[in-house]
Design a protein around this motif. Structure first.
Motif, PDB file in Angstrom:
ATOM      1  N   THR A 525       0.678  -1.505   0.166  1.00 15.20           N
ATOM      2  CA  THR A 525      -0.148  -0.071  -0.156  1.00 15.20           C
ATOM      3  C   THR A 525       0.399   1.537  -0.535  1.00 15.20           C
ATOM      4  N   THR A 526       1.863   1.072   0.690  1.00 15.13           N
ATOM      5  CA  THR A 526       2.827   2.713   0.291  1.00 15.13           C
ATOM      6  C   THR A 526       3.407   2.782  -0.588  1.00 15.13           C
ATOM      7  N   THR A 527       3.775   1.704  -1.588  1.00 19.13           N
ATOM      8  CA  THR A 527       4.499   1.647  -2.787  1.00 19.13           C
ATOM      9  C   THR A 527       3.139   2.333  -3.842  1.00 19.13           C
ATOM     10  N   ASP A 528       2.167   1.670  -3.545  1.00 15.79           N
ATOM     11  CA  ASP A 528       0.798   2.112  -4.561  1.00 15.79           C
ATOM     12  C   ASP A 528      -0.181   3.657  -4.340  1.00 15.79           C
ATOM     13  N   HIS A 529       0.500   3.771  -3.451  1.00 13.38           N
ATOM     14  CA  HIS A 529       0.027   5.415  -2.463  1.00 13.38           C
ATOM     15  C   HIS A 529       1.071   6.377  -3.171  1.00 13.38           C
ATOM     16  N   ALA A 530       1.320   5.994  -3.006  1.00 13.67           N
ATOM     17  CA  ALA A 530       3.442   6.665  -3.486  1.00 13.67           C
ATOM     18  C   ALA A 530       2.814   6.965  -5.048  1.00 13.67           C
ATOM     19  N   ALA A 531       3.295   5.368  -5.344  1.00 18.37           N
ATOM     20  CA  ALA A 531       3.228   5.975  -7.037  1.00 18.37           C
ATOM     21  C   ALA A 531       1.085   6.597  -7.765  1.00 18.37           C
ATOM     22  N   ALA A 532       0.219   6.208  -6.489  1.00 20.87           N
ATOM     23  CA  ALA A 532      -1.133   6.446  -7.398  1.00 20.87           C
ATOM     24  C   ALA A 532      -0.949   8.775  -7.093  1.00 20.87           C
ATOM     25  N   VAL A 533      -0.287   8.708  -6.147  1.00 20.49           N
ATOM     26  CA  VAL A 533       0.099  10.616  -5.992  1.00 20.49           C
ATOM     27  C   VAL A 533       0.536  11.222  -6.749  1.00 20.49           C
ATOM     28  N   GLN A 534       1.547   9.679  -7.201  1.00 22.90           N
ATOM     29  CA  GLN A 534       2.245  10.785  -8.760  1.00 22.90           C
ATOM     30  C   GLN A 534       1.750  11.202  -9.643  1.00 22.90           C
ATOM     31  N   ARG A 535       1.485   9.886  -9.776  1.00 22.05           N
ATOM     32  CA  ARG A 535       0.554   9.706 -11.375  1.00 22.05           C
ATOM     33  C   ARG A 535      -1.171  10.635 -11.492  1.00 22.05           C
ATOM     34  N   ARG A 537      -0.836  13.669  -9.933  1.00 22.04           N
ATOM     35  CA  ARG A 537      -0.094  14.643  -9.999  1.00 22.04           C
ATOM     36  C   ARG A 537       0.274  15.054 -10.907  1.00 22.04           C
ATOM     37  N   GLY A 538       0.932  13.964 -11.405  1.00 21.21           N
ATOM     38  CA  GLY A 538       1.732  14.615 -12.631  1.00 21.21           C
ATOM     39  C   GLY A 538       1.057  13.757 -14.153  1.00 21.21           C
ATOM     40  N   THR A 539      -0.677  13.728 -14.298  1.00 21.74           N
ATOM     41  CA  THR A 539      -1.709  13.565 -15.235  1.00 21.74           C
ATOM     42  C   THR A 539      -2.709  14.632 -15.048  1.00 21.74           C
ATOM     43  N   VAL A 540      -1.256  15.727 -16.727  1.00 21.34           N
ATOM     44  CA  VAL A 540      -2.765  17.037 -16.361  1.00 21.34           C
ATOM     45  C   VAL A 540      -3.438  17.165 -18.044  1.00 21.34           C
ATOM     46  N   ALA A 541      -4.242  15.315 -18.284  1.00 20.54           N
ATOM     47  CA  ALA A 541      -4.730  15.753 -19.806  1.00 20.54           C
ATOM     48  C   ALA A 541      -6.154  15.277 -19.137  1.00 20.54           C
ATOM     49  N   ASP A 542      -7.281  16.131 -19.805  1.00 20.87           N
ATOM     50  CA  ASP A 542      -8.669  16.499 -19.646  1.00 20.87           C
ATOM     51  C   ASP A 542      -8.959  14.819 -19.067  1.00 20.87           C
ATOM     52  N   ALA A 700     -10.480  11.635 -12.699  1.00 24.13           N
ATOM     53  CA  ALA A 700     -11.327  10.610 -11.537  1.00 24.13           C
ATOM     54  C   ALA A 700     -11.296   9.179 -11.689  1.00 24.13           C
ATOM     55  N   SER A 701     -11.230   8.894 -12.670  1.00 21.97           N
ATOM     56  CA  SER A 701     -11.887   7.475 -13.586  1.00 21.97           C
ATOM     57  C   SER A 701     -10.535   6.299 -13.634  1.00 21.97           C
ATOM     58  N   ALA A 702      -9.753   7.531 -14.408  1.00 19.43           N
ATOM     59  CA  ALA A 702      -8.367   6.507 -14.867  1.00 19.43           C
ATOM     60  C   ALA A 702      -8.009   6.451 -13.734  1.00 19.43           C
ATOM     61  N   THR A 703      -7.831   7.398 -12.516  1.00 25.52           N
ATOM     62  CA  THR A 703      -6.876   7.356 -11.446  1.00 25.52           C
ATOM     63  C   THR A 703      -7.558   5.729 -10.453  1.00 25.52           C
ATOM     64  N   ALA A 704      -8.228   5.769 -10.782  1.00 27.83           N
ATOM     65  CA  ALA A 704      -9.523   5.074 -10.210  1.00 27.83           C
ATOM     66  C   ALA A 704      -9.420   3.693 -10.397  1.00 27.83           C
TER      67      ALA A 704
END
Length: 840
Positions: A525-535, A537-542, A700-704
């Motif tokens: 969960t630590t790795t996944d959470h950090a990666a998810a946060v980076q993705r 914040r780093g994905t600025v596409a619509d 939001a859907s892409a993050t989920a």
């Protein structure tokens, strides 16, 4: 004499040795199951399917090779598997066909073709000229001739409900194709779907001009497969060699026979074998260390319960060596029985583990489990030695007492730990501190995970060695509120003070259970959470479009009204020397519109086919020339033009899309990132060509969806290392049962002075509560100390440990329920016997 006494003791103290037997049995089963995975990774073979009818196959070298300097003038050749399929020159087929020992050859090209209702992985297109490689014959219809005609293998036809005359739309790297089924083969494939095109059409769709994925060779009449293979190898040896040097070389043609054809046909099998070896080794090593810790504690408790018996032997002139020999003989007898039975039970456990990995797509189904006697022998031997060593170590203090002091010392617990135990405790603590600190500089999960679990085990070992002082300190603090209960709490406080060693024997496995469970759950969960946060914040596409997107979809979206930028994203792996690197391949134009990698140095606008961006912390520097081996074994050289901080979410390296896409097995984009003005999901969906299976997701859907994919990957860790937690849970029940069963005289004494069964149960409940609270606090302290430095290293200081409250509560509630069950069941049996004696 002492061996005979040991056997007699076993006969008359069956219940006392049952706990040791259970611990050793489970340890042997766990080590054997993990060893089965290791053996499968080392010696498992993959039988060919599509190449089964060709005795000899020529394909590309599926490994990257490098010469490693070992120092002092010594070197060693090492090899690692590449991520994709290596191709060979098509012209080589004509030279092989001219050999006298060759009757004929058949070439094959391979490219992804996704059919509606078919599998999303392992669905490949080929030319019909490769049908002889599998000995395929037509059951219905005819061979494909036109560009839109295909033949399906029998299994794929059934799965997709297609028959000759049916039409369908398939997704390929070139785009959506309208196809007409003109034939179905009589044979089918279990591990893949095969779609056969006409030869020219297949070569065009494969996109590898002048190359083929394999050449099947059929020996001439009177020639053997071995002789023909030798002739082909001699031919290849005369061919010009590929580039060489200190770095990895380009793939060359390799002659394969037997089951070696299967590993080339299924390139992911080599990677799966490596994963099984690493997973099996980590699991087996961790299991053995956990088993040693648990078994030592179990034998220690067993010998504590026999203080009076040992004291009598010492008082009648038995030497300490003789008593240790007796205890060692008992351990050997119990270890032999438990080790053999447990190791035998470990074989089906290994098969079950393999089946779970297959279900999670970690291991291909056509890499069958290898049931070998070696894990059985290794597990039985290691369990036998562990039991013997644990018994001898645990007996050392009990047998060191002088004969004249033996009977008196049997009634007293030693006031403090011995010097040797304290010394080993200090060493274990020092080792745990070093490993915990080391985690801050380990930035890859492959390197950090074994160190993480070893650090937890060392902390728990240190706590076990300092168990009695820790138990006394915990009792002094937690015993204060127990005085509110005038009978049950009062009795519990005094029993805990007098039985610090007994409390320590219960706290140790409970602490290990909490620490291991939290580590298993929260590293992922630590790795996944950090990666998810980076993705996130780093994905600025619509919008995000995927998965498995063909090239024409990107062109269609780029032409849609309001769309300003479409970034194609393809994930792959490369080798930097022998080091594997995860890669994100993107189209460079207007990259800042859709991705923010948090560039720390350099400029992403300079990204081209000859350049790369690299994640911080991997040792790359601006301007560095890096020689890489792409997924199909092709060498390339790039210049680092940018460094970025969000490597956990976006990969170790970022390369140009065109550089990577031409060298992967599945050149379909994993996703398209779309940015523009006034865009809507319905408008983008309408702009897509008629390719089935594509979806348009907002941010939001892409993050989920990405988080759901991470949960699937997390299940691998839960299945494998969860077995260790289950083993520790069994040890907890075992220890509690042994401890309470030894207190029958104590319960009888309490009953004689007027204590009721209800008061005794309350006393046991308070004792268990103290053990659970103390173990829970120590386990959480160990787990989060290690997880904190693990997160520091993996996320490079960008995030801390992530522990979802729901999962944390489940760990603590599960531990409490387990301890309560381990107390209630043996206590009920002990008090029932007490009731019968009082009535008598």
């Amino acid at each position: 004499m002492m061996l005979g006494l040991a056997l007699a003791t076993l006969r008359h103290r069956r219940a006392g040795f049952a706990g040791a037997f259970v611990a050793l049995f489970c340890a042997a089963a766990l080590v054997c199951g993990c060893g089965t995975l290791l053996v499968t990774g080392l010696f498992g073979t993959v039988r060919p399917e599509r190449w089964a009818a060709a005795p000899v196959v020529v394909s590309g070298d599926q490994e990257v090779h490098a010469t490693v300097d070992k120092g002092k003038g010594k070197t060693k050749e090492k090899a690692k598997p590449i991520a994709g399929r290596a191709w060979v020159p098509a012209a080589l087929a004509e030279r092989i066909a001219a050999l006298p020992s060759v009757r004929g050859v058949a070439t094959e090209v391979t490219f992804p073709v996704l059919l509606p209702g078919g599998p999303t992985d392992g669905s490949w297109g080929h030319g019909w000229e490769s049908a002889p490689l599998a000995g395929l014959t037509l059951a219905a219809g005819r061979a494909p001739a036109a560009a839109d005609e295909v033949v399906l293998d029998a299994a794929t036809a059934v799965r997709t409900h297609l028959a000759p005359g049916a039409t369908t739309t398939a997704r390929t790297a070139a785009g959506a194709l309208d196809l007409r089924v003109v034939g179905v083969t009589a044979q089918g494939f279990d591990s893949q779907a095969a779609v056969f095109f006409s030869p020219d059409r297949a070569r065009a769709l494969a996109g590898h001009d002048g190359l083929v994925s394999a050449i099947g060779v059929f020996p001439a009449d009177g020639a053997t497969a071995a002789g023909t293979a030798a002739d082909v190898r001699a031919l290849l040896a005369d061919a010009p060699a590929g580039p060489s040097g200190p770095a990895a070389t380009a793939p060359t043609a390799v002659v394969r026979t037997g089951d070696d054809r299967g590993r080339a046909e299924f390139p992911d099998a080599a990677g799966a074998g490596v994963r099984l070896v690493s997973t099996g080794a980590v699991l087996a090593g961790t299991s053995l260390l956990v088993a040693l810790l648990v078994v030592v504690g179990t034998f220690g408790l067993s010998i504590q319960q026999r203080q009076r018996e040992i004291a009598v032997l010492r008082a009648v002139a038995a030497t300490g060596r003789q008593v240790r020999k007796m205890i060692g003989g008992e351990a050997l007898a119990v270890g032999l029985a438990a080790g053999v039975l447990g190791a035998t039970a470990g074989l089906p456990l290994g098969g079950w583990l393999h089946g779970r990995f297959v279900a999670l797509d970690v291991v291909p189904a056509n890499l069958p489990v290898v049931l070998s006697p070696f894990p059985v022998l290794a597990a039985a031997a290691s369990t036998l030695l562990a039991g013997w060593g644990a018994a001898r170590v645990s007996a050392r203090r009990a047998t060191a007492v002088k004969p004249v002091e033996a009977l008196g010392g049997a009634e007293l617990r030693p006031p403090r730990s011995g010097a040797a135990r304290t010394g080993f405790g200090v060493l274990a603590t020092a080792g745990a501190v070093v490993l915990t600190a080391l985690l801050t500089v380990l930035h890859s999960d492959q390197a950090a995970t074994p160190v993480c679990f070893l650090a937890v085990l060392l902390w728990c070992t240190a706590l076990a060695l300092f168990g009695p002082p820790v138990a006394r300190a915990g009792t002094a603090v937690l015993g204060l509120p127990l005085r509110a209960s005038r009978v049950g709490g009062y009795l519990a406080v005094h029993q805990l003070r007098a039985g610090a060693h007994r409390l320590a024997s219960v706290v140790t496995p409970l602490t290990l259970l909490v620490a291991m469970a939290c580590t298993v759950l929260f590293t992922q969960t630590t790795t996944d959470h950090a990666a998810a946060v980076q993705r996130d914040r780093g994905t600025v596409a619509d919008f995000t479009v995927g998965p498995r997107v063909p090239a024409d979809a990107a062109a269609a979206l780029a032409a849609a009204p309001g769309v300003r930028t479409v970034t194609r994203v393809l994930h792959s792996q490369v080798r930097d020397g022998l080091t594997r690197r995860s890669v994100q391949a993107v189209t460079p134009g207007r990259l800042a519109d859709t991705l923010d990698l948090d560039v720390t140095a350099g400029d992403l606008d300079r990204l081209t086919d000859g350049t790369a961006a690299a994640a911080d912390g991997l040792g790359y520097r601006l301007g560095q020339r890096v020689r890489l081996t792409l997924a199909d074994g092709t060498p390339t050289e790039v210049t680092v033009v940018a460094l970025y901080a969000r490597g956990l979410g976006f990969g170790d390296l970022t390369l140009a899309h065109d550089l990577v896409a031409a060298h992967v097995d599945v050149p379909l984009d994993d996703e398209l990132l779309v940015r523009g003005q006034g865009l809507t999901r319905s408008a983008l969906t309408a702009a897509l060509p008629g390719a089935p299976g594509l979806g348009v997701l907002d941010h939001a859907s892409a993050t989920a969806a990405s988080a759901a994919g991470n949960r699937t990957g997390a299940q691998v860790g839960y299945v494998s290392l969860g077995l260790i937690v289950a083993f520790v849970a069994i040890a907890v029940l075992n220890t509690l049962a042994m401890g309470i069963a030894d207190r029958r005289r104590e319960f009888a004494a309490l009953a004689l002075i007027g204590a009721t069964r209800r008061q005794i149960r309350r006393m046991l409940g308070w004792e268990t509560a103290v053990a659970v609270v103390l173990a829970g606090g120590l386990g959480l302290a160990v787990a989060f100390a290690v997880l904190g430095t693990y997160a520091e290293g993996i996320t490079r200081g960008t995030a801390g440990a992530a522990a979802p409250l729901t999962e944390l509560a489940l760990v603590l509630l599960g531990t409490t329920a387990l301890a309560a069950l381990g107390t209630w069941l043996p206590a009920r049996a002990a008090l029932r016997g007490l009731r019968r004696r009082r009535r008598a």
